[in-house]
Write a protein that holds these residues in place. Sequence first.
Motif, mmCIF file in Angstrom:
data_model
loop_
_atom_site.group_PDB
_atom_site.id
_atom_site.type_symbol
_atom_site.label_atom_id
_atom_site.label_comp_id
_atom_site.label_asym_id
_atom_site.label_seq_id
_atom_site.Cartn_x
_atom_site.Cartn_y
_atom_site.Cartn_z
ATOM 1 N N ASN A 1 3.310 -13.449 10.455
ATOM 2 C CA ASN A 1 1.883 -13.127 10.462
ATOM 3 C C ASN A 1 1.532 -12.048 9.460
ATOM 4 O O ASN A 1 0.383 -11.891 9.097
ATOM 5 N N GLY A 2 2.545 -11.298 9.026
ATOM 6 C CA GLY A 2 2.259 -10.134 8.202
ATOM 7 C C GLY A 2 2.593 -10.306 6.733
ATOM 8 O O GLY A 2 2.332 -9.409 5.951
ATOM 9 N N SER A 3 3.166 -11.440 6.369
ATOM 10 C CA SER A 3 3.530 -11.617 4.968
ATOM 11 C C SER A 3 3.417 -13.078 4.565
ATOM 12 O O SER A 3 4.010 -13.964 5.173
ATOM 13 N N ARG A 4 2.628 -13.277 3.537
ATOM 14 C CA ARG A 4 2.430 -14.639 3.038
ATOM 15 C C ARG A 4 3.759 -15.191 2.511
ATOM 16 O O ARG A 4 4.101 -16.354 2.738
ATOM 17 N N ALA A 5 4.499 -14.346 1.792
ATOM 18 C CA ALA A 5 5.774 -14.793 1.208
ATOM 19 C C ALA A 5 6.722 -15.259 2.312
ATOM 20 O O ALA A 5 7.344 -16.324 2.219
ATOM 21 N N ILE B 1 13.434 -7.200 17.135
ATOM 22 C CA ILE B 1 13.005 -8.551 17.512
ATOM 23 C C ILE B 1 11.532 -8.487 17.888
ATOM 24 O O ILE B 1 11.180 -7.968 18.944
ATOM 25 N N ASP B 2 10.660 -8.997 17.023
ATOM 26 C CA ASP B 2 9.218 -8.898 17.244
ATOM 27 C C ASP B 2 8.719 -10.184 17.887
ATOM 28 O O ASP B 2 8.454 -11.176 17.204
ATOM 29 N N SER B 3 8.636 -10.167 19.215
ATOM 30 C CA SER B 3 8.143 -11.331 19.938
ATOM 31 C C SER B 3 7.660 -10.882 21.305
ATOM 32 O O SER B 3 8.149 -9.902 21.849
ATOM 33 N N ILE C 1 7.693 4.431 21.995
ATOM 34 C CA ILE C 1 6.313 4.233 22.433
ATOM 35 C C ILE C 1 5.431 4.053 21.202
ATOM 36 O O ILE C 1 5.480 4.844 20.257
ATOM 37 N N ASP C 2 4.648 2.976 21.238
ATOM 38 C CA ASP C 2 3.723 2.687 20.143
ATOM 39 C C ASP C 2 2.308 3.006 20.624
ATOM 40 O O ASP C 2 1.761 2.288 21.467
ATOM 41 N N CYS C 3 1.740 4.091 20.095
ATOM 42 C CA CYS C 3 0.397 4.498 20.531
ATOM 43 C C CYS C 3 -0.696 3.672 19.876
ATOM 44 O O CYS C 3 -1.876 3.847 20.179
ATOM 45 N N SER D 1 0.229 -0.124 9.040
ATOM 46 C CA SER D 1 -0.740 -0.897 8.242
ATOM 47 C C SER D 1 -1.962 -1.353 9.039
ATOM 48 O O SER D 1 -2.980 -1.723 8.442
ATOM 49 N N ASN D 2 -1.848 -1.329 10.368
ATOM 50 C CA ASN D 2 -3.007 -1.729 11.178
ATOM 51 C C ASN D 2 -4.240 -0.881 10.880
ATOM 52 O O ASN D 2 -5.368 -1.334 11.012
ATOM 53 N N ILE D 3 -4.022 0.366 10.472
ATOM 54 C CA ILE D 3 -5.125 1.308 10.257
ATOM 55 C C ILE D 3 -6.093 0.814 9.183
ATOM 56 O O ILE D 3 -7.261 1.190 9.173
ATOM 57 N N ALA E 1 -7.032 0.370 -1.587
ATOM 58 C CA ALA E 1 -7.472 1.318 -0.561
ATOM 59 C C ALA E 1 -6.492 1.327 0.610
ATOM 60 O O ALA E 1 -6.184 2.382 1.179
ATOM 61 N N ARG E 2 -5.985 0.162 0.955
ATOM 62 C CA ARG E 2 -5.031 0.073 2.067
ATOM 63 C C ARG E 2 -3.798 0.928 1.781
ATOM 64 O O ARG E 2 -3.308 1.642 2.657
ATOM 65 N N GLN E 3 -3.321 0.825 0.538
ATOM 66 C CA GLN E 3 -2.094 1.544 0.205
ATOM 67 C C GLN E 3 -2.286 3.052 0.395
ATOM 68 O O GLN E 3 -1.438 3.732 0.971
HETATM 69 N N1 THG Z 1 3.166 -2.336 16.501
HETATM 70 C C1 THG Z 1 4.302 -2.985 16.811
HETATM 71 N N2 THG Z 1 4.667 -4.121 16.200
HETATM 72 C C2 THG Z 1 3.869 -4.673 15.255
HETATM 73 C C3 THG Z 1 2.663 -4.040 14.895
HETATM 74 C C4 THG Z 1 2.329 -2.842 15.549
HETATM 75 N N3 THG Z 1 4.238 -5.831 14.637
HETATM 76 C C5 THG Z 1 3.353 -6.488 13.734
HETATM 77 C C6 THG Z 1 2.465 -5.503 12.995
HETATM 78 N N4 THG Z 1 1.886 -4.588 13.924
HETATM 79 C C7 THG Z 1 3.273 -4.734 11.998
HETATM 80 N N5 THG Z 1 3.574 -5.551 10.871
HETATM 81 C C8 THG Z 1 2.674 -5.768 9.857
HETATM 82 C C9 THG Z 1 3.043 -6.605 8.821
HETATM 83 C C10 THG Z 1 2.194 -6.806 7.754
HETATM 84 C C11 THG Z 1 0.964 -6.204 7.725
HETATM 85 C C12 THG Z 1 0.580 -5.376 8.748
HETATM 86 C C13 THG Z 1 1.436 -5.127 9.805
HETATM 87 C C14 THG Z 1 0.033 -6.400 6.577
HETATM 88 N N6 THG Z 1 0.280 -7.362 5.692
HETATM 89 C C15 THG Z 1 -0.572 -7.554 4.574
HETATM 90 C C16 THG Z 1 -1.821 -8.306 5.014
HETATM 91 O O1 THG Z 1 -1.756 -8.980 6.062
HETATM 92 O O2 THG Z 1 -2.828 -8.188 4.391
HETATM 93 C C17 THG Z 1 0.183 -8.170 3.461
HETATM 94 C C18 THG Z 1 0.098 -9.661 3.366
HETATM 95 C C19 THG Z 1 1.109 -10.298 2.445
HETATM 96 O O3 THG Z 1 2.045 -9.633 1.962
HETATM 97 O O4 THG Z 1 0.979 -11.505 2.271
HETATM 98 O O5 THG Z 1 -0.926 -5.696 6.464
HETATM 99 O O6 THG Z 1 1.305 -2.231 15.288
HETATM 100 N N7 THG Z 1 5.096 -2.441 17.719
#
Ligand code: THG
Length: 637
Positions: free
Chosen positions: A380-384, A444-446, A531-533, A573-575, A583-585
């Motif tokens: 979900n987080g990376s197109r590649a 393990i992210d699930s 703990i993930d706040c 990166s959620n922020i 800007a994200r960077q």
């Molecule tokens: N807490 C916990 N686990 C998590 C999250 C969290 N797992 C998933 C996620 N959040 C953390 N992982 C990502 C991975 C990618 C991105 C953000 C969080 C991201 N990716 C870009 C995008 O979607 O625009 C890059 C896309 C690309 O490379 O194609 O931002 O909060 N415990």
Amino acid sequence: MESALLDALAQRVLVYDGAMGTQIQAAGLGEPDFGLPEALLNGSTISLDGCNEALNLSRPEVIEAIHRRYLDAGADLIETNTFGCTSIVLAEYGIEHLVREIAAAAGQIARRAADAVSTPARPRFVVGAIGPGTKLVSLGQTTWQELEGTYCDGFIGLLEAGVDALLIETIQDLLMAKATIVGAKRAMEETGIRRPLFVQVTMEQTGTMLLGTELGAALNMIEAFPEVTAFGINCATGPAEMGSYVQFLSHNSTRPISVLPNAGLPVMENGKALYKLTPDELAGHHERFVTEYGVAMVGGCCGTTPDHIRAVADTVGGRPHTASAHWLSVRHLFSGFDFSLETNEQAAALKLVGCSSLYGFQPYKQDASFLIVGEKTNANGSRAFRDLLAQEDWEGLTELARELEGEGSHVLDVCTAYVGRNEERDMRILLASLNRQVNVPIMIDSTEANVIEASLQTLAGKPIVNSINFEDGGARTERVLALCQKYGAAIVALTIDEDGMAKTAERKLAVADRLLAATRAHGLADHDVFIDCLTFTLGSGDEEFRQAGIETIEAIRLLRAKDPAVNTILGVSNISFGLKPAARQVLNSAFLHACLDAGLTSAIVHFSKILPDTRIEPDIYQIASDLINDRRRYATA
Ligand code: THG
């Protein structure tokens, strides 16, 4: 657990026996000695010649006589003749259906031998010991299920025969070790017979285990299993080559240590391997191990004889051992397997606080850094990543993971949850590859328990599970925490409950408390909880979420102050979701720095895209910082 063996282990050095195989060879047996009645063979016509395990049924008196020689030499602990007592090894002889029968017979033989010479003042003990088998599960040569099942079977036979402890020895593959530990736990559950569980790995001359595993990774994984009473090394080399490992264990292990070397490195003469270390030499090394390193159990492996064991017993047998570091773990076994009560007390003594892969140990606390968890191995987080997964390009996915490792990630967050795909199957295939080909541990992210369990059965070492929360009230959390306890894993816990993601620092802390109550109830040490706040994005511009960054930072600060042993993590990166890449960077980087200042110990990030504060232009940094802290210098429309 009542255990005379543990009483003895807590007090004095115990001496194991020596090699079984060479003693059997010396007995001069021929093919007929190995033969079993046809009724037992299930139609197999394979010769049993050389199948030492068959002797437990065919020539029990030969095995008993060997046990007696070691007992007469002064051994406190004798190992059952069950080194190859698994379906995998016995299948080579067509008798894989006899695992339990053979184990039971071997246990009874050793029991008889030990009981014959035991006195109240000097009890002798039987250790039901099974070796590694011939297939490496990390290389895909066998499966978790086969290992767990057959070791469970063998251990049931041994437990029912009345052994005093179980031992898994000569381990080469950490995933194998984990499957067999789970098998041993199941055997104890199914029989209701609880016995101490000992584990021994084999360090090759190369300085690692066969597959390249460092000893720290093995110890870290083992320490995630409170049921493992003692940990040590055996086989491959003589005692001289084991010195640095014994020292490492004495500095880092909270469990009593066992050392069973070969009688030196083998010397080839006329095509035969000879072991030349003398009994006095072996005893001399063990004396040093006992006095300098507090080793609690000593003995011999390949090439050692009753004479070796006599010399060892005469030199160190019965001495009080100096294992002050180990008393905690021996003691907790008396609390009837209720580990949760003492987990955090135990944890305080732990040296290897961290996670591990098949290859290496990764401390949670990184020098001058934080635990960097790579985010890009996420469908979900990376197109590649997603594209490679869609093409089932497992090599490409593995390569991507290796790149993240190369960029400095200490752990990789792996997620294959993607609409239209089979998440569990994808995790099994991908993690089997990463287990072999990536050095760093896996997160393990699930959220699916079945996916998590499959993953835990695929990864050697001690992984981290991401994640649990209270969205559904806690049923799923209970299931996943039970899996972490069963398979020895750390956990990421999100501050989400029935009302959704906690928004204020106060609510985040309240949910964190509830999460910690659950992890502690499952016997997890605080340092194994991340703990993930969580944070909402600041990228929406919504009035409602302007405080999101502040609340998260404040929650981290309060949590660190309140529970300093607990780790904290954040998907940084959620922020910045919803903003433009540049800007994200900047925002991600500034937010990460602010969170680290507040005490964040770990972050899921794209590490190569994180900028050091000094590389962000001051006025841009100021804007990011104002946004995070909700300082409104600018007119709002
Ligand atoms: N807490 C916990 N686990 C998590 C999250 C969290 N797992 C998933 C996620 N959040 C953390 N992982 C990502 C991975 C990618 C991105 C953000 C969080 C991201 N990716 C870009 C995008 O979607 O625009 C890059 C896309 C690309 O490379 O194609 O931002 O909060 N415990």
